[in-house]
Design a protein around this motif. Structure first.
Motif, mmCIF file in Angstrom:
data_model
loop_
_atom_site.group_PDB
_atom_site.id
_atom_site.type_symbol
_atom_site.label_atom_id
_atom_site.label_comp_id
_atom_site.label_asym_id
_atom_site.label_seq_id
_atom_site.Cartn_x
_atom_site.Cartn_y
_atom_site.Cartn_z
ATOM 1 N N TRP A 1 44.418 -40.432 -54.120
ATOM 2 C CA TRP A 1 44.780 -39.377 -55.075
ATOM 3 C C TRP A 1 44.049 -39.613 -56.393
ATOM 4 C CZ3 TRP A 1 46.810 -34.786 -54.710
ATOM 5 C CH2 TRP A 1 47.740 -34.485 -53.713
ATOM 6 N N GLU A 2 43.475 -38.565 -56.948
ATOM 7 C CA GLU A 2 42.954 -38.575 -58.321
ATOM 8 C C GLU A 2 43.614 -37.430 -59.069
ATOM 9 O OE1 GLU A 2 38.730 -38.504 -58.584
ATOM 10 O OE2 GLU A 2 38.493 -40.548 -57.813
ATOM 11 N N VAL A 3 44.277 -37.773 -60.178
ATOM 12 C CA VAL A 3 44.995 -36.769 -60.976
ATOM 13 C C VAL A 3 44.509 -36.873 -62.408
ATOM 14 C CG1 VAL A 3 47.238 -35.876 -61.683
ATOM 15 C CG2 VAL A 3 47.008 -37.032 -59.469
ATOM 16 N N ARG A 4 44.051 -35.782 -62.950
ATOM 17 C CA ARG A 4 43.604 -35.752 -64.345
ATOM 18 C C ARG A 4 44.229 -34.548 -65.043
ATOM 19 N NH1 ARG A 4 37.883 -36.543 -64.015
ATOM 20 N NH2 ARG A 4 38.268 -37.264 -61.890
ATOM 21 N N SER A 5 44.554 -34.710 -66.312
ATOM 22 C CA SER A 5 45.179 -33.618 -67.064
ATOM 23 C C SER A 5 44.544 -33.510 -68.439
ATOM 24 C CB SER A 5 46.688 -33.848 -67.197
ATOM 25 O OG SER A 5 46.964 -34.980 -67.996
ATOM 26 N N VAL A 6 44.452 -32.281 -68.929
ATOM 27 C CA VAL A 6 43.961 -31.997 -70.275
ATOM 28 C C VAL A 6 44.926 -31.000 -70.918
ATOM 29 C CG1 VAL A 6 41.543 -32.475 -69.729
ATOM 30 C CG2 VAL A 6 42.453 -30.176 -69.385
ATOM 31 N N ASN A 7 44.720 -30.763 -72.202
ATOM 32 C CA ASN A 7 45.675 -29.911 -72.923
ATOM 33 C C ASN A 7 45.588 -28.451 -72.480
ATOM 34 O OD1 ASN A 7 43.078 -30.018 -74.300
ATOM 35 N ND2 ASN A 7 43.984 -28.749 -75.864
ATOM 36 N N HIS A 8 46.734 -27.816 -72.475
ATOM 37 C CA HIS A 8 46.845 -26.394 -72.115
ATOM 38 C C HIS A 8 48.189 -25.896 -72.636
ATOM 39 C CE1 HIS A 8 46.962 -22.709 -69.655
ATOM 40 N NE2 HIS A 8 45.660 -22.841 -69.598
ATOM 41 N N ARG A 9 48.258 -24.606 -72.937
ATOM 42 C CA ARG A 9 49.500 -24.052 -73.496
ATOM 43 C C ARG A 9 50.655 -24.154 -72.508
ATOM 44 N NH1 ARG A 9 48.972 -18.232 -75.825
ATOM 45 N NH2 ARG A 9 51.116 -18.761 -76.382
ATOM 46 N N ASP B 1 51.641 -43.270 -62.988
ATOM 47 C CA ASP B 1 50.533 -43.803 -63.785
ATOM 48 C C ASP B 1 50.062 -42.782 -64.813
ATOM 49 O OD1 ASP B 1 50.613 -46.164 -62.455
ATOM 50 O OD2 ASP B 1 48.823 -45.829 -61.237
ATOM 51 N N LEU B 2 49.988 -41.520 -64.395
ATOM 52 C CA LEU B 2 49.549 -40.475 -65.316
ATOM 53 C C LEU B 2 50.505 -40.364 -66.500
ATOM 54 C CD1 LEU B 2 47.340 -38.075 -65.331
ATOM 55 C CD2 LEU B 2 49.298 -36.629 -64.822
ATOM 56 N N THR B 3 51.801 -40.410 -66.218
ATOM 57 C CA THR B 3 52.812 -40.309 -67.274
ATOM 58 C C THR B 3 52.708 -41.478 -68.244
ATOM 59 O OG1 THR B 3 54.308 -39.099 -65.815
ATOM 60 C CG2 THR B 3 55.281 -40.155 -67.747
ATOM 61 N N LYS B 4 52.505 -42.667 -67.712
ATOM 62 C CA LYS B 4 52.362 -43.837 -68.583
ATOM 63 C C LYS B 4 51.147 -43.700 -69.486
ATOM 64 C CE LYS B 4 54.628 -47.046 -65.382
ATOM 65 N NZ LYS B 4 54.423 -48.202 -64.467
ATOM 66 N N GLY B 5 50.062 -43.178 -68.926
ATOM 67 C CA GLY B 5 48.866 -42.958 -69.742
ATOM 68 C C GLY B 5 49.095 -41.918 -70.823
ATOM 69 N N ARG B 6 49.797 -40.855 -70.482
ATOM 70 C CA ARG B 6 50.121 -39.817 -71.470
ATOM 71 C C ARG B 6 51.037 -40.370 -72.555
ATOM 72 N NH1 ARG B 6 49.894 -34.151 -68.561
ATOM 73 N NH2 ARG B 6 51.665 -33.568 -69.868
ATOM 74 N N GLU B 7 51.945 -41.249 -72.187
ATOM 75 C CA GLU B 7 52.843 -41.845 -73.176
ATOM 76 C C GLU B 7 52.098 -42.791 -74.107
ATOM 77 O OE1 GLU B 7 55.915 -43.626 -70.879
ATOM 78 O OE2 GLU B 7 57.024 -41.741 -70.584
#
Length: 287
Positions: free
Chosen positions: A22-30, A140-146
């Motif tokens: 799995w690869e999950v990436r997120s960027v800003n969006h409304r 992991d994604l949540t920890k990175g966002r935090e």
């Protein structure tokens, strides 16, 4: 806790039947905008994945890519030996009826339906492991966002401290500014040599002082600063609320600029607007 909308996570697991990645990436969006890329044989879990994203995240453009590589041994063919022996025995009987020149080709035997058996992968197990791995990737994604959100909150706190310092400075200078304005007005009247009613002159001075009075704006700036600090400590997503507060802070800075009667307060208003814009840019990345 303040969380950024920008992060990346990668999770991989290996099994006897293959490898999942799995690869999950997120960027800003409304809003929350998920994009899923799945192997065709795992397309059935897309609804569950979207529901999981909705429960775990509230904002951001999230791209999720799943790769499934089956093990070579899981794709090999196995010979049904029992059935093959029965066929061989049958062909031996047939040989008695066939000319001596005729021989049995092993490839012809393998082509017989049922001799070769395809070893099937248990796709239900694959789906179960894919969902489990997806939740690990979201952890992991949540920890990175935090982590990034914590850094953004620290940057915003620095700007809030600077805004409070500007407000304190303007408050300290305001009495002297009003006094200088009064003295300047009286000096100009005296230079003109015009005999004005002292009471009328005092009324004009009071009106000018009221127009230049920014105590209310300073109070509201301080109130908004305290509210931003409070919102930053909340656990739920705070990005939209912070964006609204930036608009209110900017409104007060604009009012301060419009009421400015000296260069000092104009410069202070400009400094406030710069600080607010810096915060607003950071807040665009906060969930």
């Amino acid at each position: 806790m303040t969380r950024s909308m920008t992060a990346f996570a990668r999770q991989e697991s290996q099994h006897s039947w293959g490898t999942l990645t799995w690869e999950v990436r997120s960027v800003n969006h409304r809003f929350l905008e998920p994009h899923l890329r799945l192997p065709e044989q795992l397309r059935e879990i897309e609804g569950i994945l979207r529901e999981t994203l909705r429960k775990r995240l509230s904002r951001g453009k999230v791209e999720c890519t799943l790769r499934f590589v089956p093990e070579a041994q899981a794709q090999t063919l196995q010979v049904n030996e029992s059935f093959a022996r029965q066929l061989i025995a049958a062909t031996e009987q047939m040989e008695q009826l066939m000319p001596a020149s005729q021989t049995l080709n092993p490839l012809d035997l393998l082509r017989w339906p049922g001799v070769l058996q395809d070893v099937r992968i248990d796709m239900e197990q694959v789906k179960k492991e894919a969902l489990k791995l997806f939740n690990n990737a979201l952890d992991d994604l949540t920890k990175g966002r935090e982590r990034e959100g914590k850094e953004l909150a620290a940057l915003i706190e620095q700007r809030l401290d600077a805004i409070s310092a500007v407000v304190t400075d303007v408050r300290a200078k305001l009495p002297l500014i009003l006094k200088n304005q009064r003295d300047t007005l009286c000096a100009r009247v005296a230079d003109l040599g015009v005999d004005l009613d002292p009471q009328r002159l005092e009324q004009e001075i009071v009106l000018l002082a009221q127009k230049a009075d920014v105590d209310e704006e300073m109070d509201r700036l301080n109130t908004h600063v305290q509210e931003v600090r409070r919102v930053l400590k909340q656990k739920e997503p705070v990005g939209r609320r912070l964006d609204f507060l930036m608009q209110e802070l900017n409104r007060e800075a604009n009012t301060l600029s419009s009421k400015s009667i000296v260069t000092d307060t104009t410069q202070s208003a400009v400094e406030l607007k710069v600080l607010i814009e810096q915060m607003r840019e950071q807040i665009q990345n906060i969930e």
